[in-house]
Scaffold this active site. Structure first.
Site, PDB file in Angstrom:
ATOM      1  CB  ILE A  23      10.844   7.638 -19.642  1.00 33.21           C
ATOM      2  CG1 ILE A  23      12.241   7.324 -20.207  1.00 33.21           C
ATOM      3  CG2 ILE A  23      10.916   8.791 -18.636  1.00 33.21           C
ATOM      4  CD1 ILE A  23      12.821   8.429 -21.092  1.00 33.21           C
ATOM      5  CE1 TYR A 165      12.363  12.170 -29.960  1.00 31.97           C
ATOM      6  CE2 TYR A 165      14.676  12.707 -29.618  1.00 31.97           C
ATOM      7  CZ  TYR A 165      13.476  12.203 -29.145  1.00 31.97           C
ATOM      8  OH  TYR A 165      13.401  11.750 -27.852  1.00 31.97           O
ATOM      9  CB  THR A 202      12.615   3.141 -23.252  1.00 33.03           C
ATOM     10  OG1 THR A 202      12.906   3.845 -24.469  1.00 33.03           O
ATOM     11  CG2 THR A 202      13.095   3.961 -22.069  1.00 33.03           C
ATOM     12  N   PRO A 203      11.596   0.720 -24.771  1.00 31.60           N
ATOM     13  CG  PRO A 203       9.506  -0.272 -24.356  1.00 31.60           C
ATOM     14  CD  PRO A 203      10.567   0.603 -23.727  1.00 31.60           C
ATOM     15  CG  LEU A 204      11.477   6.040 -28.446  1.00 27.61           C
ATOM     16  CD1 LEU A 204      10.191   6.413 -29.173  1.00 27.61           C
ATOM     17  CD2 LEU A 204      11.991   7.265 -27.706  1.00 27.61           C
ATOM     18  CD  GLN A 272      31.142  12.767 -24.607  1.00 26.75           C
ATOM     19  OE1 GLN A 272      32.197  12.167 -24.746  1.00 26.75           O
ATOM     20  NE2 GLN A 272      30.000  12.294 -25.018  1.00 26.75           N
TER      21      GLN A 272
HETATM   22  N1  LIG Z   1      14.553   6.459 -24.604  1.00 23.93           N
HETATM   23  C1  LIG Z   1      15.372   7.456 -24.755  1.00 23.93           C
HETATM   24  O1  LIG Z   1      16.575   7.234 -24.944  1.00 23.93           O
HETATM   25  C2  LIG Z   1      14.890   8.885 -24.717  1.00 23.93           C
HETATM   26  C3  LIG Z   1      15.855   9.899 -24.763  1.00 23.93           C
HETATM   27  C4  LIG Z   1      15.440  11.224 -24.713  1.00 23.93           C
HETATM   28  C5  LIG Z   1      14.092  11.528 -24.614  1.00 23.93           C
HETATM   29  N2  LIG Z   1      13.169  10.520 -24.585  1.00 23.93           N
HETATM   30  C6  LIG Z   1      11.759  10.923 -24.508  1.00 23.93           C
HETATM   31  O2  LIG Z   1      11.125  10.312 -23.406  1.00 23.93           O
HETATM   32  C7  LIG Z   1       9.738  10.140 -23.660  1.00 23.93           C
HETATM   33  C8  LIG Z   1       9.362   8.686 -23.405  1.00 23.93           C
HETATM   34  O3  LIG Z   1      10.158   7.874 -24.242  1.00 23.93           O
HETATM   35  P1  LIG Z   1      10.354   6.308 -24.030  1.00 23.93           P
HETATM   36  O4  LIG Z   1      11.740   6.013 -24.424  1.00 23.93           O
HETATM   37  O5  LIG Z   1       9.886   5.919 -22.705  1.00 23.93           O
HETATM   38  O6  LIG Z   1       9.407   5.790 -25.200  1.00 23.93           O
HETATM   39  P2  LIG Z   1       8.417   4.530 -25.318  1.00 23.93           P
HETATM   40  O7  LIG Z   1       8.080   4.406 -26.761  1.00 23.93           O
HETATM   41  O8  LIG Z   1       9.017   3.359 -24.665  1.00 23.93           O
HETATM   42  O9  LIG Z   1       7.158   5.031 -24.504  1.00 23.93           O
HETATM   43  C9  LIG Z   1       6.380   6.100 -24.983  1.00 23.93           C
HETATM   44  C10 LIG Z   1       4.927   5.844 -24.674  1.00 23.93           C
HETATM   45  O10 LIG Z   1       4.176   6.917 -25.266  1.00 23.93           O
HETATM   46  C11 LIG Z   1       3.025   6.374 -25.893  1.00 23.93           C
HETATM   47  N3  LIG Z   1       2.560   7.235 -26.972  1.00 23.93           N
HETATM   48  C12 LIG Z   1       3.138   7.432 -28.186  1.00 23.93           C
HETATM   49  N4  LIG Z   1       2.367   8.235 -28.942  1.00 23.93           N
HETATM   50  C13 LIG Z   1       1.299   8.571 -28.188  1.00 23.93           C
HETATM   51  C14 LIG Z   1       0.145   9.373 -28.422  1.00 23.93           C
HETATM   52  N5  LIG Z   1      -0.074   9.976 -29.596  1.00 23.93           N
HETATM   53  N6  LIG Z   1      -0.729   9.517 -27.422  1.00 23.93           N
HETATM   54  C15 LIG Z   1      -0.533   8.880 -26.251  1.00 23.93           C
HETATM   55  N7  LIG Z   1       0.499   8.101 -25.977  1.00 23.93           N
HETATM   56  C16 LIG Z   1       1.411   7.931 -26.947  1.00 23.93           C
HETATM   57  C17 LIG Z   1       3.505   5.026 -26.411  1.00 23.93           C
HETATM   58  O11 LIG Z   1       2.407   4.158 -26.652  1.00 23.93           O
HETATM   59  C18 LIG Z   1       4.418   4.540 -25.286  1.00 23.93           C
HETATM   60  O12 LIG Z   1       3.702   3.824 -24.331  1.00 23.93           O
HETATM   61  C19 LIG Z   1       9.521  10.571 -25.108  1.00 23.93           C
HETATM   62  O13 LIG Z   1       9.030  11.897 -25.129  1.00 23.93           O
HETATM   63  C20 LIG Z   1      10.913  10.506 -25.697  1.00 23.93           C
HETATM   64  O14 LIG Z   1      11.066  11.359 -26.791  1.00 23.93           O
HETATM   65  C21 LIG Z   1      13.548   9.218 -24.620  1.00 23.93           C
END
Ligand SMILES: NC(=O)c1ccc[n+]([C@@H]2O[C@H](COP(=O)([O-])OP(=O)(O)OC[C@H]3O[C@@H](n4cnc5c(N)ncnc54)[C@H](O)[C@@H]3O)[C@@H](O)[C@H]2O)c1
Lengths: 272, 259
Positions: A23, A165, A202-204, A272
């Site tokens: 994201i 989380y 996303t990768p996460l 929902q």
């Molecule tokens: N993917 C989903 O479905 C989803 C849903 C709800 C919320 N989110 C939230 O969106 C945000 C981004 O998630 P994403 O899915 O893109 O994840 P992601 O893992 O693909 O990207 C997250 C990025 O944050 C970086 N990161 C992690 N720890 C760090 C640290 N200590 N300092 C600096 N950088 C750090 C990682 O290296 C990575 O590049 C997060 O806060 C996540 O909780 C994601």
């Protein structure tokens, strides 16, 4: 048709934590497409290949600072870098985050503290570090400066075995409302809102699904994608660009009356 | 290419206030716009300024909805966005004082009218060439979450339409439509109606200050600030948003103000 490339962020400077993928990266790309200059931070070394490739692709308007969001010193270094390169900041996306799943009885204090330090301390430090600079920069642009904290639908509703989380994302939600009220009451030109993504590819998410597969919850990650899609009213998971379009709205002057709000982008999951 | 080019939009209650602001913005971004209402002379002004098309129409009249739907389908062949905006507080009062007629008027326009808008928009969108797709937005209010003691019907109706959009969003999912349904919850917006309330209140300065003080930002919203969010919902930017309620109230309902 999107507003892509409208250049509505021309002259603005944005910072995105965790901007190398997912994201965060989608927000970086969108802000650049709209004419902003963007600083991204993440954990990779500055001379690493991923950083080199990413900056090469993003072009001159983007720059990178290695910073761990849990570290006060690193945030000071980011402030230094932003101040030297741009002297201002209009948009801050506190996006870096990790997940944590498992039964509460098996959750280690170490794991709990780790997710709190990244998902909660990281947002707090980002905001605290940049408030003075954003207050000054916000006065220059219509609608003021904009802080966008990435929470989750898991900051709105609970899910079994997601306690750490859930707690971290719930904290981001109310932290954001409090700072929105504080800035408004003090007449500081900074708005603050939270984003609540549903399931985003996303990768996460992929890594999280892989861990479930390893635990025997499903046979392969695609089965989990199909399952989650079928449980989402819109019938699919989100693309990161669909989160970036909401971040762009919050970053632009169009959202000038929006502060203390929560933007849910979840394909109807929580309806929902 | 503008963001809403090629899209057909419907705005109910588009002759003044937020509705008129939405018509202006949707037209500026390239959409074809049909708007409804009853004030013909105000409508003429909006048409002249924007090139939008006006239909005199009452949102709570079921038969009128059939005619409007047929007209949109015949003239435009599709509907991409509907903004259920028409609303009233005429006849409202406290729960102790409101008359049954007053209650039925407010519920009829704000709640039944919104349901009919969602219903007819969904039926039209489900028949769109290229498949069932579109965006439906209901104008609720921050009063969905902060009820007013002196406006029981308004408060109830604005809370009810939040449940309406959630039910409709889930239904669209069940039918596998790519139709999303959402609500916006504005704070106090400085429309002509509010300005008139201020001017005729007996103490305009104090009344204005009271309205402005509802938001920690210390001001009311401008119509254009709501129209920006409406246009975002009309665009493909909001493709993954459904069943949501977006508060746009300058932090009025984010929490309590400091002491
Ligand atoms: N993917 C989903 O479905 C989803 C849903 C709800 C919320 N989110 C939230 O969106 C945000 C981004 O998630 P994403 O899915 O893109 O994840 P992601 O893992 O693909 O990207 C997250 C990025 O944050 C970086 N990161 C992690 N720890 C760090 C640290 N200590 N300092 C600096 N950088 C750090 C990682 O290296 C990575 O590049 C997060 O806060 C996540 O909780 C994601």
């Amino acid at each position: 048709m999107s507003d892509l490339g409208s250049q509505r962020l021309k002259g603005r400077v944005a910072l995105v934590s965790g901007g190398l993928r997912g994201i965060g990266l989608a927000c970086v790309e969108r802000f650049l497409a709209e004419g902003a200059e963007v600083v991204l931070t993440d954990l990779e070394a500055e001379d690493g290949t991923l950083v080199g490739e990413t900056l090469g692709r993003l072009g001159q308007a983007a720059s990178y600072v290695r910073a761990n969001v849990t570290s006060e010193e690193d945030w000071e270094a980011v402030l230094d870098a932003v101040t030297r390169r741009h002297g201002k900041l209009h948009i801050l996306v506190n996006n870096a985050g990790i997940d944590l799943t498992g039964p509460i009885a098996e959750t280690s204090l170490e794991g709990w503290r780790r997710i709190m330090s990244i998902n909660v301390d990281g947002v707090f430090l980002g905001v605290r570090t940049f408030v003075p600079l954003m207050a000054a920069s916000g006065a220059e642009v219509a609608g003021g400066a904009s802080i966008i904290n990435v929470s989750s639908i898991m900051g709105l509703v609970g899910l079994s075995e997601v306690s750490g989380y859930n707690a971290s994302k719930g904290a981001v939600r109310l932290f954001t409302k409090s700072i929105a009220l504080e800035f408004a009451e003090k007449k500081m030109p900074i708005r603050a809102n939270s984003l609540h993504p549903g399931f985003v590819v996303t990768p996460l998410l992929k890594e999280g699904f892989q861990r479930w597969v390893d635990k025997g919850v499903a046979e392969k990650p695609q089965d989990l994608v199909d399952l989650m899609s079928s449980r989402t009213p819109i019938g699919r998971l989100a693309d990161p660009s669909e989160l970036a379009s909401a971040a762009f709205f919050l970053a632009s002057s169009d959202s000038s009356y929006m502060t203390g709000a929560e933007l849910v982008i979840d394909g109807g999951w929580t309806a929902q | 290419m503008k963001r809403l080019e090629g899209k057909v939009a419907l705005v109910t209650g588009g002759t003044s206030g937020i509705g008129a602001g939405a018509v202006h913005r949707l037209r500026a971004e390239g959409a074809k716009v049909v708007f409804t209402g009853s004030n013909r002379s105000a409508a003429d002004e909006v048409c002249a300024a924007t090139g939008a098309e006006f239909v005199s129409h009452n949102v709570r009249d079921g038969a009128a909805w059939d005619a409007l739907s047929e007209r949109i389908e015949r003239d435009h062949g599709r509907l991409d966005f509907a903004f259920a905006n028409a609303g009233t507080e005429h006849g409202d009062g406290s729960v102790e004082d409101i008359t049954l007629d007053g209650w039925e008027n407010v519920i009829g326009v704000n709640q039944t009218g919104a349901m009919l808008t969602v219903q007819h928009a969904m039926r039209l969108m489900s028949r769109n060439p290229g498949g069932a797709a579109g965006s439906i937005l209901v104008n609720s209010s921050m009063n969905a979450h902060r009820a007013m003691g002196n406006f029981v019907a308004y408060s109830v109706s604005k809370a009810a339409v939040v449940a309406l959009v959630k039910s409709a969003a889930v239904h669209a999912g069940n039918r596998k439509y790519r139709i999303r349904v959402n609500a916006i919850l504005p704070g106090v917006v400085e429309t002509a109606l509010i300005r008139n309330l201020i001017d005729t209140s007996g103490d305009p300065t104090a009344t204005r200050a009271a309205y402005e003080g509802l938001s920690p930002l210390g001001r009311m919203a401008r119509v254009e600030e709501i129209a920006g969010l409406v246009a975002w919902f009309a665009s493909d930017e909001s493709q993954f948003v459904s069943g949501s309620e977006y508060v746009i109230d300058g932090a009025s309902t984010a929490g309590m103000m400091g002491v």
